[in-house]
Motif scaffolding. Structure first.
Motif: not given
Length: 146
Positions: A72-94
């Motif tokens: 988890a999370p699945a890369m679907f809907k909320e999961g993409k935003a959650e995975a970005i925060m988990r792996d990158v540590g910040m929301p996407p700029t672009f």
């Protein structure tokens, strides 16, 4: 035996050019895909993106064997935003997205969100217009594919 796929990894030259430009401006580029990590990671270097900067669906492995247990999370809907925060540590700029399942990731972008209109995501395009996001007609994006 012939194996064929009706969908797959799209290698768009204009996306490669954009990524090259972002790298030239020292922007950290990540790829977040609903495809499985292992496939996307194989193609990422062709775009100058280190496989360590690929976020995709993964399953548990044991002794180099894949299980059916999704990490988890699945890369679907909320999961993409959650995975970005988990792996990158910040929301996407672009953020780019071409599917209604990308909506949460696009909403999380702190700078520019861009919808690639593939003709099948009317709700996504409508929200993009309402929010003032950029909309890229796919015909323009594919223009160099001739």
């Amino acid at each position: 035996e012939v194996i064929s796929f009706t969908r797959g990894i799209r290698m768009l030259e204009r996306m490669r050019a954009l990524i090259d430009r972002l790298h030239a401006e020292e922007v950290e580029v990540w790829i977040c895909s609903a495809s499985n990590y292992w496939t996307v990671a194989q193609f990422a270097p062709r775009f100058g993106v280190n496989p360590e900067r690929v976020i995709g669906n993964r399953v548990q492995t044991s002794d180099r064997r894949l299980s059916s247990d999704l990490i988890a999370p699945a890369m679907f809907k909320e999961g993409k935003a959650e995975a970005i925060m988990r792996d990158v540590g910040m929301p996407p700029t672009f953020a780019f997205g071409d599917s209604e399942t990308d909506l949460h990731m696009l909403r999380a972008a702190t700078g520019l969100a861009m919808v690639i209109d593939t003709g099948g995501a009317a709700e996504l395009v409508a929200e993009a217009i309402e929010k003032g996001w950029a909309v890229q007609p796919q015909a323009d994006l594919l223009g160099d594919a001739g």
